[in-house]
Design a protein around this motif. Structure first.
Motif, short mmCIF file in Angstrom:
data_model
loop_
_atom_site.label_atom_id
_atom_site.label_comp_id
_atom_site.label_asym_id
_atom_site.label_seq_id
_atom_site.Cartn_x
_atom_site.Cartn_y
_atom_site.Cartn_z
N ILE A 133 63.77 50.86 24.44
CA ILE A 133 64.59 49.74 24.90
C ILE A 133 65.63 50.26 25.90
O ILE A 133 66.36 51.20 25.62
CB ILE A 133 65.31 49.05 23.72
CG1 ILE A 133 64.32 48.66 22.63
CG2 ILE A 133 66.08 47.84 24.21
CD1 ILE A 133 63.28 47.68 23.06
N ASP A 139 69.05 49.64 27.94
CA ASP A 139 70.23 48.80 27.72
C ASP A 139 71.27 48.91 28.82
O ASP A 139 72.42 48.50 28.65
CB ASP A 139 70.87 49.12 26.35
CG ASP A 139 71.33 50.56 26.23
OD1 ASP A 139 71.23 51.30 27.24
OD2 ASP A 139 71.78 50.95 25.15
N HIS A 193 62.16 37.55 34.78
CA HIS A 193 62.31 37.49 33.32
C HIS A 193 61.87 36.13 32.82
O HIS A 193 62.31 35.08 33.33
CB HIS A 193 63.77 37.73 32.91
CG HIS A 193 64.02 37.56 31.44
ND1 HIS A 193 63.46 38.38 30.48
CD2 HIS A 193 64.75 36.63 30.75
CE1 HIS A 193 63.84 37.99 29.28
NE2 HIS A 193 64.62 36.93 29.42
N ASP A 224 62.25 33.81 29.81
CA ASP A 224 63.17 33.67 28.68
C ASP A 224 62.42 33.16 27.46
O ASP A 224 62.11 31.97 27.35
CB ASP A 224 64.29 32.71 29.06
CG ASP A 224 65.43 32.71 28.04
OD1 ASP A 224 65.22 33.22 26.92
OD2 ASP A 224 66.51 32.21 28.37
N ARG A 241 61.79 40.87 26.83
CA ARG A 241 62.54 40.93 25.57
C ARG A 241 61.56 40.63 24.45
O ARG A 241 60.36 40.45 24.68
CB ARG A 241 63.74 39.97 25.57
CG ARG A 241 63.38 38.51 25.59
CD ARG A 241 64.63 37.64 25.50
NE ARG A 241 65.36 37.82 24.26
CZ ARG A 241 65.05 37.18 23.13
NH1 ARG A 241 64.03 36.35 23.07
NH2 ARG A 241 65.78 37.37 22.05
N ARG A 299 59.36 44.45 19.14
CA ARG A 299 59.36 44.55 20.59
C ARG A 299 57.96 44.92 21.08
O ARG A 299 57.20 45.57 20.38
CB ARG A 299 60.36 45.61 21.05
CG ARG A 299 61.78 45.41 20.55
CD ARG A 299 62.42 44.15 21.08
NE ARG A 299 62.44 44.10 22.52
CZ ARG A 299 63.53 43.84 23.25
NH1 ARG A 299 64.69 43.64 22.64
NH2 ARG A 299 63.47 43.78 24.55
N ASP A 323 61.20 47.05 28.80
CA ASP A 323 61.65 46.36 27.60
C ASP A 323 63.16 46.49 27.55
O ASP A 323 63.70 47.59 27.35
CB ASP A 323 61.02 47.04 26.37
CG ASP A 323 60.59 46.05 25.30
OD1 ASP A 323 60.96 44.87 25.41
OD2 ASP A 323 59.90 46.46 24.35
N SER A 356 67.18 45.47 26.36
CA SER A 356 67.94 45.01 25.20
C SER A 356 68.45 43.59 25.43
O SER A 356 68.60 43.14 26.57
CB SER A 356 69.12 45.94 24.94
OG SER A 356 70.08 45.83 25.97
N ASP A 357 68.73 42.90 24.34
CA ASP A 357 69.28 41.55 24.45
C ASP A 357 70.63 41.57 25.16
O ASP A 357 70.97 40.67 25.94
CB ASP A 357 69.43 40.92 23.06
CG ASP A 357 68.09 40.57 22.44
OD1 ASP A 357 67.08 40.55 23.17
OD2 ASP A 357 68.05 40.34 21.22
N MET A 394 70.04 41.83 28.87
CA MET A 394 69.51 40.57 29.41
C MET A 394 70.62 39.53 29.50
O MET A 394 70.68 38.76 30.46
CB MET A 394 68.37 40.07 28.53
CG MET A 394 67.41 39.12 29.25
SD MET A 394 66.64 39.87 30.71
CE MET A 394 67.28 38.80 32.01
#
Length: 379
Positions: free
Chosen positions: A16, A18, A41, A43, A76, A94, A127, A129-130, A133
């Motif tokens: 991930i 970040d 992206h 969502d 994500r 993930r 990939d 991280s939240d 994003m």
């Protein structure tokens, strides 16, 4: 009983990213115009929760649109339903938990024409991280809704982040939230993606790869014929839904019929058979051993696979699933992915599913074959 296998700790975690610098360092995408930072992206917060195969379809549609727009793709977590995980939360959630971006490859071509771009997935897909994003969302970016059709050319000309996501909820309590089931069926994605031919060769993550050899080695050691096979007997959900012809499913997954299909596929008694099933009642399959002479095993007989479901709601009568000794993991999606790779590890003619599988070549013999057709089960 548990087979004497080495206990493997499945501890490899998803890759991930970040921070924005990490995204820039990783990407070297041939689909993106050199010197430009262009990201796409999708969502997934508006996705309707679904199973692994369903979300795999969404992944392919999202990658096709994003790369087809000339953008690297920021992923994500997919919206995997808890229903297929005993209604419990799970940690392996993930895409990079299941696929090695570094070993997976892709090719995007104009249909009937030239190759646009190709390469290793890690060069074009991250990939994220939240938190990262959310940071991208908080900055100026381009946005199109699920339902707004193909991305307009003037919007796609802009560099930076382009997000396709749910539209705003309208006024009034009865207004439905914008949701998406299959991304490939969204009008804009469907019409745009139809101009491309996208080939994605997803390779399993190290977590999955490392879990397979102890099972295959044990099967070879058990087999007195030199042959090993994998049977996927779909029971739990399929024998309850009228949509899947439950009476026929019951007959197709009965030990006598499984033995019949194994023989048709050229797997004689004395061979070792691994059984994938969402019915963990090992006693149901025991006649394959006692009556038909096969050496059978399921995930419950391998320590490292049993551990994956040790924290789930008890799903069989075996002692390792009593609540008193429950573990902490409930990772049925990961187990499914590992078992798919176990099936992929045996010769094609000895891979026997309940119904034909689109994502994995298998034997022409499958459990439901003689129950399908005119006057019989229609699926």
């Amino acid at each position: 009983f548990l087979l004497a296998t080495t206990l493997i700790k499945l501890c490899w975690t998803a890759t991930i990213v970040d921070d924005e610098a990490g995204v820039r360092r990783q990407l070297n995408c041939s689909c993106v115009k050199s010197g430009h930072e262009r990201y796409y992206h999708f969502d997934t917060r508006g996705e309707i929760d679904a199973g692994f195969n369903h979300q795999n379809s969404n992944l392919r549609a999202v990658l096709t649109e994003g790369l087809g727009l000339g953008r690297a793709v920021l992923l994500r977590a997919p919206s995997l339903t808890l229903k297929h995980n005993y209604d419990q939360k799970f940690s392996y959630d993930r895409w990079s938990d299941y696929a090695s971006f570094e070993k997976s490859t892709f090719r995007l071509s104009k249909r009937g024409s030239h190759i646009i771009c190709e390469g290793v997935l890690a060069d074009c897909v991250v990939d994220v991280s939240d938190g990262l994003m959310n940071a991208f969302r908080s900055k100026p970016h381009q946005f199109v809704t699920y339902q707004s059709g193909p991305v307009p050319a003037d919007i796609n000309e802009s560099n930076g982040v382009l997000i396709r996501g749910p539209g705003p909820r309208g006024p009034g309590p009865k207004h439905q939230r914008d949701r998406v089931s299959l991304a490939r069926k969204l009008p804009g994605i469907n019409s745009f993606n139809s101009q491309f031919h996208f080939i994605l060769n997803l390779r399993p993550s190290r977590t999955i790869v490392d879990a397979v050899p102890p099972v295959i080695d044990r099967l070879h050691a058990q087999s007195s014929t030199g042959r090993i096979a994998v049977v996927h007997a779909r029971r739990g959900d399929k024998i309850k839904s009228e949509h899947y012809c439950p009476k026929e499913m019951l007959r197709a997954t009965a030990p006598a019929h499984i033995a019949k299909v194994l023989a048709q596929a050229g797997v004689p008694k004395g061979s070792a058979v691994y059984i994938m099933s969402n019915d963990h009642n090992f006693n149901h399959f025991m006649p394959l051993r006692k009556t038909y002479g096969y050496h059978i095993s399921m995930s419950d007989q391998y320590n490292h696979l049993t551990a994956l479901l040790s924290g789930c709601i008890p799903h069989s009568s075996s002692p390792q699933h009593d609540t008193a000794g429950r573990g902490t993991q409930c990772e049925n999606y990961l187990l499914f992915a590992i078992e798919n790779e176990i099936m992929r590890s045996v010769p094609r003619e000895y891979r026997i599913p309940t119904l034909p599988k689109k994502d994995l070549p298998h034997s022409r013999h499958f459990l439901m074959k003689e129950f399908l057709g005119p006057g019989q089960c229609q699926l």
